[in-house]
Design an enzyme around this catalytic site. Structure first.
Site, PDB file in Angstrom:
ATOM      1  N   ASP A  74      14.656  52.674  -8.853  1.00 35.51           N
ATOM      2  CA  ASP A  74      14.476  52.128  -7.506  1.00 35.51           C
ATOM      3  C   ASP A  74      15.812  51.752  -6.883  1.00 35.51           C
ATOM      4  O   ASP A  74      16.028  51.962  -5.693  1.00 35.51           O
ATOM      5  CB  ASP A  74      13.563  50.895  -7.536  1.00 35.51           C
ATOM      6  N   ASP A  90      14.716  49.107 -11.946  1.00 29.10           N
ATOM      7  CA  ASP A  90      13.385  49.491 -11.496  1.00 29.10           C
ATOM      8  C   ASP A  90      12.563  48.227 -11.258  1.00 29.10           C
ATOM      9  O   ASP A  90      12.625  47.286 -12.063  1.00 29.10           O
ATOM     10  CB  ASP A  90      12.691  50.362 -12.550  1.00 29.10           C
ATOM     11  N   LYS A  92       8.860  46.689 -11.100  1.00 30.90           N
ATOM     12  CA  LYS A  92       7.497  46.958 -11.533  1.00 30.90           C
ATOM     13  C   LYS A  92       6.611  45.760 -11.205  1.00 30.90           C
ATOM     14  O   LYS A  92       7.049  44.612 -11.282  1.00 30.90           O
ATOM     15  CB  LYS A  92       7.457  47.235 -13.041  1.00 30.90           C
TER      16      LYS A  92
END
Length: 271
Positions: A74, A90, A92
């Protein structure tokens, strides 16, 4: 040398309010969000981005998002685009129904960039020195409704679609489990726990075994449609890997003898 990211993330997130009324349109009307998990996940990603931007700026680094939303990660922190010490981050998100619910995340693909270095990833897998996960855990507010429209001045009447938001940041390999995130996808699953502190402290099985064992485990983990499965659990892997000798490769060099010594020590402690 990467501890600054974890320490500063918690410092800068302290006091950040994670509530969102909805989407403000050009007529100063707010469209409510509802409880769609994909939308809520994107909201938390948006809350995390300015915090990461502040951290990057404080350390003279660039913060970049991939050109495509379908590639890993990301966010990328890096000194420059030629750096071989990039940091992948990332975000989540998952929800739980109660304090006794098992917290579960999917942590990205094991069938693409971990095997060929460039598939579905911004830059090369070997360009990254560290891989972090920011995880948000929340409870859904079933009373919240989507697609309702409120005038801006009436925003306090809106029911937020989530509550009891908790979060952590940790290296990916330290929160990874030994099973896929679901039965029919090639995604790494986090290790199961009911305690967020387990994830915050990185108490997964690969935390002891190390990042190279994590990479080997998931690089050679059988794909979903594979007819022959050499192993499907960590215990089976630990019995399988000594029989492979020095034949297993990673995308980066690793010390085979040191790795195997660490595996044998782990087996004596746990098996």
């Amino acid at each position: 040398m990467y501890e600054f990211l974890m320490d500063e993330f918690y410092q800068r997130m302290d006091g950040v309010k994670l509530d969102a009324f909805g989407i403000l349109d050009s007529q100063n009307r707010i469209h409510t969000l509802g409880t769609d998990s994909k939308i809520i996940g994107r909201i938390f990603e948006m809350f995390a981005q300015p915090v990461l931007a502040e951290i990057a700026a404080a350390h003279g680094m660039l913060l970049e998002t991939p050109e495509s939303q379908t590639v890993y990660p990301d966010f990328i922190l890096m000194k420059d685009r030629a750096s071989r010490e990039k940091i992948a981050v990332d975000v989540k998100t998952t929800y739980v129904d109660s304090d006794q619910s098992t917290i579960k995340f999917t942590l990205g693909s094991y069938g693409s960039y971990m095997r060929n270095n460039t598939k579905n990833i911004q830059y090369r897998y070997t360009d990254y020195a560290k891989h972090f996960v920011i995880g948000f855990v929340y409870r859904r507010n079933g009373a919240a409704q989507e697609s309702l429209v409120y005038d801006y001045q009436d925003r306090e009447q809106i029911l937020f679609p989530y509550y009891d938001v908790r979060y952590f940041i940790q290296e990916k390999y330290k929160i990874a489990g030994d099973r896929p995130g679901s039965g029919n996808t090639e995604n790494i699953g986090s290790f199961p726990t009911r305690n967020l502190e387990d994830l915050k402290e990185g108490r997964g099985p690969f935390s002891e075994l190390g990042a190279d064992v994590f990479d080997l485990y998931w690089k050679y983990y059988p794909k979903y449609r594979s007819g022959e499965k050499s192993y499907t659990t960590l215990r089976e892997f630990l019995e399988w890997i000594p029989r492979q000798g020095n034949q297993l490769s990673l995308l980066h060099p690793y010390d085979h003898e040191k790795l195997m010594a660490g595996i044998e020590a782990y087996k004596k402690r746990h098996i």
